[in-house]
Scaffold this active site. Structure first.
Site, PDB file in Angstrom:
ATOM      1  N   HIS A 117      -0.691 -47.424  22.620  1.00  0.00           N
ATOM      2  CA  HIS A 117      -1.182 -47.159  23.979  1.00  0.00           C
ATOM      3  C   HIS A 117      -2.041 -45.914  23.978  1.00  0.00           C
ATOM      4  CE1 HIS A 117       2.365 -44.571  23.865  1.00  0.00           C
ATOM      5  NE2 HIS A 117       2.012 -43.987  24.985  1.00  0.00           N
ATOM      6  N   HIS A 160      -2.114 -42.872  25.228  1.00  0.00           N
ATOM      7  CA  HIS A 160      -1.759 -41.448  25.321  1.00  0.00           C
ATOM      8  C   HIS A 160      -2.185 -40.688  24.061  1.00  0.00           C
ATOM      9  CE1 HIS A 160       1.418 -42.198  28.676  1.00  0.00           C
ATOM     10  NE2 HIS A 160       0.200 -42.003  29.161  1.00  0.00           N
ATOM     11  N   ASP A 171      -1.047 -38.196  22.445  1.00  0.00           N
ATOM     12  CA  ASP A 171      -0.109 -37.871  21.359  1.00  0.00           C
ATOM     13  C   ASP A 171       0.077 -39.054  20.398  1.00  0.00           C
ATOM     14  OD1 ASP A 171       1.425 -38.986  23.657  1.00  0.00           O
ATOM     15  OD2 ASP A 171       3.188 -38.681  22.393  1.00  0.00           O
ATOM     16  N   HIS A 172      -0.561 -40.182  20.714  1.00  0.00           N
ATOM     17  CA  HIS A 172      -0.509 -41.359  19.839  1.00  0.00           C
ATOM     18  C   HIS A 172      -1.862 -41.663  19.201  1.00  0.00           C
ATOM     19  CE1 HIS A 172       3.519 -42.651  21.444  1.00  0.00           C
ATOM     20  NE2 HIS A 172       3.131 -41.728  22.311  1.00  0.00           N
ATOM     21  N   HIS A 217       5.258 -48.407  30.586  1.00  0.00           N
ATOM     22  CA  HIS A 217       4.974 -46.981  30.349  1.00  0.00           C
ATOM     23  C   HIS A 217       3.503 -46.724  30.684  1.00  0.00           C
ATOM     24  CE1 HIS A 217       5.063 -43.081  28.361  1.00  0.00           C
ATOM     25  NE2 HIS A 217       4.085 -43.454  27.561  1.00  0.00           N
ATOM     26  N   ASP A 235       6.083 -46.027  23.060  1.00  0.00           N
ATOM     27  CA  ASP A 235       6.878 -45.379  24.108  1.00  0.00           C
ATOM     28  C   ASP A 235       7.507 -46.410  25.052  1.00  0.00           C
ATOM     29  OD1 ASP A 235       6.095 -42.996  22.981  1.00  0.00           O
ATOM     30  OD2 ASP A 235       4.863 -42.339  24.668  1.00  0.00           O
ATOM     31  N   HIS A 247       9.190 -41.449  19.534  1.00  0.00           N
ATOM     32  CA  HIS A 247       9.713 -40.102  19.795  1.00  0.00           C
ATOM     33  C   HIS A 247      11.190 -40.017  19.414  1.00  0.00           C
ATOM     34  CE1 HIS A 247       6.289 -38.490  22.202  1.00  0.00           C
ATOM     35  NE2 HIS A 247       6.122 -39.758  22.545  1.00  0.00           N
TER      36      HIS A 247
END
Ligand code: ZN
Ligand code: FE
Length: 256
Positions: free
Chosen positions: A53, A55, A57-58, A111, A128, A166
């Site tokens: 996805h 975001h 941080d990915h 999410h 996530d 995570h």
């Protein structure tokens, strides 16, 4: 032979690496540095990146990884994701030759709206969507959408190894105990996972069987969770999506 490695990144992310000793794929490499260090140390070439996805941080490693390895970058169709070479949607599959891998793509919105998960070789890379004993926050989707995504995951084999993005398991267990504290499987999981973390070992991958037994967000069809939701919502006989929504709302309130 395939080897699976969770590489810690940032505070609590895992970049999942699958490799055959020569070539590797990485799931959600938000930070390229720990991945490049690992690939260098093991003399591996990165063939492909799989993104779940949008975001940051990915996806934050995409540009640097594409530049260094000319790797394929698979991702959902979202212009916010950089350096994508192949877009995917639920129902698609992807085949790689080095390493030899085949994945089915599951649409798992909730999410985020673009969220997809990758299923293959006994692994589920769910970003996530599912966490150890938890699930992702509903930033873009609604409870019914996420419950449908979780139903698709619940249909996978029990032995599926659940590779989450995570390390949130211990705090998720703390919350799960507030609504499912009599569940012996949950208390046993807490003991095992606290031992893992105290030795700085990941609690992941878990198995779908363990998540079904302990993760309240995958237990929204269970009578105990339905009873919890009826009390929380102050109305009798909530349906599965409303049970899920009540558990998610309770967790959001508990997170503060
Ligand atoms: Zn996210
Ligand atoms: Fe994340």
């Amino acid at each position: 032979m395939l080897t699976l490695i969770p590489l810690p990144a940032f505070e609590d992310n895992y970049i999942w690496v699958l490799h055959d000793g020569q070539h590797a794929v990485a799931v959600d490499p938000g930070d390229p540095a720990p991945l490049m260090a690992f690939l260098d140390a093991h003399q591996l070439v990165l063939s492909a990146v799989l993104i779940t996805h949008h975001h940051r941080d990915h996806t934050g490693g995409n540009g640097a990884l594409r530049q260094r390895y000319q790797c394929a970058i698979y991702a959902p169709d979202n212009p916010r994701i950089p350096a994508v070479t192949h877009t995917l949607r639920g129902g698609d599959s992807l085949t790689l030759t080095e390493p030899a891998l085949h994945f089915e793509v599951l649409a798992t919105p909730g999410h985020t709206l673009d969220h997809i998960s990758y299923v293959g070789h006994g692994f589920l890379f769910c970003g996530d969507t599912v966490f150890g004993c938890g699930c992702g926050k509903l930033f873009e989707g609604d409870p019914a959408m996420m419950a449908a995504s979780l139903d698709a995951i619940l249909a996978l084999p029990d032995a599926t190894r659940v590779c989450c993005a995570h390390e949130y398991t211990l705090s998720n267990i703390d919350f799960a105990k507030t609504i499912d504290g009599d569940n012996p499987a949950l208390l046993e999981r807490e003991r095992a996972d606290r031992a893992s973390r105290s030795q700085n070992r990941p609690t992941l991958p878990s198995t779908l069987a363990l998540e079904k037994a302990t993760n309240p967000f995958l237990r929204f069809h269970e009578p105990g969770m339905t009873a919890f939701a009826a009390g929380y919502l102050e109305r009798p006989h909530p349906g599965p999506a409303d049970v899920f929504g009540a558990i998610r709302a309770a967790k959001d309130a508990w997170d503060g």
